[in-house]
Enzyme design. Structure first.
Site, PDB file in Angstrom:
ATOM      1  N   CYS A  35       0.861  -1.185   0.000  1.00 28.53           N
ATOM      2  CA  CYS A  35       0.000   0.000   0.000  1.00 28.53           C
ATOM      3  C   CYS A  35       0.896   1.233   0.000  1.00 28.53           C
ATOM      4  O   CYS A  35       2.049   1.157  -0.435  1.00 28.53           O
ATOM      5  CB  CYS A  35      -0.999  -0.032   1.157  1.00 28.53           C
ATOM      6  SG  CYS A  35      -0.244  -0.047   2.802  1.00 28.53           S
ATOM      7  N   ASP A  86      -7.932   3.954   1.017  1.00 35.87           N
ATOM      8  CA  ASP A  86      -6.982   4.442   2.025  1.00 35.87           C
ATOM      9  C   ASP A  86      -7.760   4.965   3.234  1.00 35.87           C
ATOM     10  O   ASP A  86      -8.522   5.929   3.117  1.00 35.87           O
ATOM     11  CB  ASP A  86      -6.169   5.568   1.374  1.00 35.87           C
ATOM     12  CG  ASP A  86      -5.072   6.100   2.280  1.00 35.87           C
ATOM     13  OD1 ASP A  86      -5.093   5.790   3.484  1.00 35.87           O
ATOM     14  OD2 ASP A  86      -4.205   6.813   1.766  1.00 35.87           O
ATOM     15  N   ARG A 102      -3.324  -0.620   5.459  1.00 33.91           N
ATOM     16  CA  ARG A 102      -3.921  -1.699   4.654  1.00 33.91           C
ATOM     17  C   ARG A 102      -3.023  -2.919   4.477  1.00 33.91           C
ATOM     18  O   ARG A 102      -3.454  -4.047   4.719  1.00 33.91           O
ATOM     19  CB  ARG A 102      -4.353  -1.144   3.291  1.00 33.91           C
ATOM     20  CG  ARG A 102      -5.476  -0.137   3.386  1.00 33.91           C
ATOM     21  CD  ARG A 102      -5.623   0.653   2.100  1.00 33.91           C
ATOM     22  NE  ARG A 102      -4.483   1.541   1.878  1.00 33.91           N
ATOM     23  CZ  ARG A 102      -4.296   2.281   0.798  1.00 33.91           C
ATOM     24  NH1 ARG A 102      -5.173   2.210  -0.195  1.00 33.91           N
ATOM     25  NH2 ARG A 102      -3.255   3.071   0.696  1.00 33.91           N
TER      26      ARG A 102
END
Ligand code: 4NP
Length: 180
Positions: free
Chosen positions: A35, A153, A41
């Site tokens: 990520c 996000d 994440r």
């Protein structure tokens, strides 16, 4: 409304190529989750997959890691909010953030990005077309969220954003596990 069949054929193709690479070398598949900051994440994806695969025999259990493109959190534990949300689901996240390296494309068979930006950055960073063929998109495996085209996000969002991310990741990791 888009009707996307999941897992997507492009996601499955990347997994198939990655599996062949690991099988040719007679070892378990190596998966890197990627990520931006490597504090929300991707370490959560790594932790979920680790939990899902912990009962597998050593010779089959995938080797897992995660990395990010932004180095501002290098060395840090996952974001406190993500650790809290993951802990609520029985997951202990202790990965330390690191920046992705070119050598990761050789070591890891399957490289999985979370959103458009990660996928674009991965294609740009990949050292060869062969390495590019082993890049997959996490949301391609989120079979219970057919409309999801990314793992969003959560960094600038509230607590609910972290739960959404975990819901998507748990779904996608469970599906991915069936194909590795
Ligand atoms: P992640 O979330 O990519 O899921 O780890 C982010 C973490 C930090 C930042 C952005 C996204 N940041 O800009 O610091």
């Amino acid at each position: 409304m888009n009707h996307i069949t999941k897992p997507t054929s492009s996601g499955l193709r990347a997994v198939e190529i990655a599996r062949s690479k690991a099988e040719a070398e007679k070892r378990p598949i190596r998966i890197l989750f990627v990520c931006l900051g490597n504090i929300c994440r991707s370490p959560a994806a790594e932790g979920i997959m680790r939990e899902l695969t912990k009962g597998m025999p050593d010779s089959f259990r995938p080797k897992l890691d995660s990395a990010g493109f932004y180095g501002g959190h290098a060395g840090d534990l996952p974001d406190r909010r993500m650790r809290h949300a993951a802990f609520g689901r029985g997951l202990h996240l202790d990965h330390r953030s690191r920046v992705i390296r070119t050598s990761d494309f050789d070591w890891f068979d399957l490289i999985i990005g979370m959103d458009d930006r990660n996928i674009d950055d991965l294609h740009e960073a990949a050292p060869s077309p062969e390495a590019e063929s082993r890049i997959a998109r996490m949301s391609d495996f989120a079979v219970h969220y057919p409309e999801a085209d990314s793992i969003p996000d959560p960094y600038w969002e509230g607590a609910a954003g972290f739960e959404i991310v975990l819901n998507l990741l748990e779904d996608a990791c469970a599906e991915l596990k069936k194909h590795i």
